[in-house]
Design a protein around this motif. Structure first.
Motif, PDB file in Angstrom:
ATOM      1  N   ILE A 154      32.813  42.907  -1.149  1.00 26.41           N
ATOM      2  CA  ILE A 154      31.838  43.763  -1.811  1.00 26.41           C
ATOM      3  C   ILE A 154      30.537  43.625  -1.017  1.00 26.41           C
ATOM      4  CG2 ILE A 154      30.553  44.197  -3.931  1.00 26.41           C
ATOM      5  CD1 ILE A 154      32.951  42.867  -5.410  1.00 26.41           C
ATOM      6  N   LYS A 155      30.135  44.718  -0.394  1.00 30.75           N
ATOM      7  CA  LYS A 155      29.015  44.678   0.539  1.00 30.75           C
ATOM      8  C   LYS A 155      27.755  44.053  -0.056  1.00 30.75           C
ATOM      9  CE  LYS A 155      26.514  47.613   3.753  1.00 30.75           C
ATOM     10  NZ  LYS A 155      26.347  48.972   4.275  1.00 30.75           N
ATOM     11  N   ASN A 156      27.393  44.425  -1.268  1.00 32.10           N
ATOM     12  CA  ASN A 156      26.153  43.898  -1.846  1.00 32.10           C
ATOM     13  C   ASN A 156      26.290  42.469  -2.377  1.00 32.10           C
ATOM     14  OD1 ASN A 156      27.594  44.394  -4.161  1.00 32.10           O
ATOM     15  ND2 ASN A 156      26.146  45.858  -5.031  1.00 32.10           N
ATOM     16  N   SER A 157      27.470  41.855  -2.202  1.00 32.25           N
ATOM     17  CA  SER A 157      27.634  40.454  -2.593  1.00 32.25           C
ATOM     18  C   SER A 157      27.358  39.493  -1.438  1.00 32.25           C
ATOM     19  CB  SER A 157      29.059  40.214  -3.118  1.00 32.25           C
ATOM     20  OG  SER A 157      29.994  40.234  -2.054  1.00 32.25           O
ATOM     21  N   LEU A 158      27.158  40.037  -0.242  1.00 36.99           N
ATOM     22  CA  LEU A 158      26.940  39.191   0.935  1.00 36.99           C
ATOM     23  C   LEU A 158      25.536  38.598   0.933  1.00 36.99           C
ATOM     24  CD1 LEU A 158      28.578  41.500   3.612  1.00 36.99           C
ATOM     25  CD2 LEU A 158      29.538  39.419   2.613  1.00 36.99           C
ATOM     26  N   SER A 159      25.438  37.364   1.392  1.00 41.00           N
ATOM     27  CA  SER A 159      24.124  36.729   1.511  1.00 41.00           C
ATOM     28  C   SER A 159      23.354  37.390   2.653  1.00 41.00           C
ATOM     29  CB  SER A 159      24.268  35.227   1.766  1.00 41.00           C
ATOM     30  OG  SER A 159      24.526  34.976   3.124  1.00 41.00           O
ATOM     31  N   ASN A 160      22.062  37.105   2.722  1.00 40.67           N
ATOM     32  CA  ASN A 160      21.262  37.684   3.806  1.00 40.67           C
ATOM     33  C   ASN A 160      21.544  37.016   5.154  1.00 40.67           C
ATOM     34  OD1 ASN A 160      20.022  35.256   3.341  1.00 40.67           O
ATOM     35  ND2 ASN A 160      17.990  36.096   3.006  1.00 40.67           N
ATOM     36  N   SER A 217      25.833  39.623   8.267  1.00 40.44           N
ATOM     37  CA  SER A 217      25.631  41.042   8.535  1.00 40.44           C
ATOM     38  C   SER A 217      26.982  41.742   8.647  1.00 40.44           C
ATOM     39  CB  SER A 217      24.814  41.247   9.811  1.00 40.44           C
ATOM     40  OG  SER A 217      25.478  40.693  10.921  1.00 40.44           O
ATOM     41  N   GLN A 249      34.589  53.449   3.447  1.00 41.50           N
ATOM     42  CA  GLN A 249      33.360  52.647   3.558  1.00 41.50           C
ATOM     43  C   GLN A 249      33.533  51.185   3.162  1.00 41.50           C
ATOM     44  OE1 GLN A 249      30.385  53.913   5.005  1.00 41.50           O
ATOM     45  NE2 GLN A 249      31.974  55.379   5.557  1.00 41.50           N
ATOM     46  N   THR A 250      34.770  50.674   3.170  1.00 44.60           N
ATOM     47  CA  THR A 250      34.954  49.250   2.908  1.00 44.60           C
ATOM     48  C   THR A 250      34.468  48.441   4.105  1.00 44.60           C
ATOM     49  OG1 THR A 250      37.242  49.357   3.693  1.00 44.60           O
ATOM     50  CG2 THR A 250      36.904  49.480   1.321  1.00 44.60           C
TER      51      THR A 250
END
Length: 82
Positions: A14-20, A23, A32-33
Motif C-alpha cells: 500500500i503506497k501510502n503505508s511506506l515510511s519516508n 521510495s 498503479q500497484t
C-alpha cells in the motif's frame, strides 16, 4: 521506461503505508500497484515481479547489474561490521 514483466499480485504494498525512508521505483501501468521500492538510508531495493521472465527477458537486466554494483561498492563496509 516501460518493462514487460510477469506480475505476481498475490501480495502488494500500500503506497501510502511506506515510511519516508522508502521510495517507490516502479509502478504498474495497468493498476498503479507498487512494483518496486528502494530504501533511502540502506542498500536495499526490491521489485514485485519476475525480472527474468519472458517475453522481454532482458528488459530488467539492469536490476541484476545494480545489485552486483551495490555489492562490489559496499562489500568492505559490511565485512567490518561482521
Amino acid at each position: 521506461k516501460v518493462e514487460i514483466t510477469s506480475q505476481n499480485h498475490g501480495f502488494s504494498i500500500i503506497k501510502n503505508s511506506l515510511s519516508n525512508q522508502i521510495s517507490v521505483t516502479h509502478l504498474s501501468l495497468n493498476d498503479q500497484t507498487v512494483e518496486g521500492i528502494k530504501c533511502k538510508n540502506k542498500f536495499i531495493f526490491s521489485v514485485q515481479y519476475h525480472p527474468e521472465s519472458s517475453p522481454g527477458p532482458h528488459d530488467s537486466r539492469y536490476l541484476f547489474s545494480n545489485f552486483f554494483d551495490m555489492i562490489h561498492k559496499h562489500q568492505g563496509e559490511y565485512a567490518k561490521k561482521i
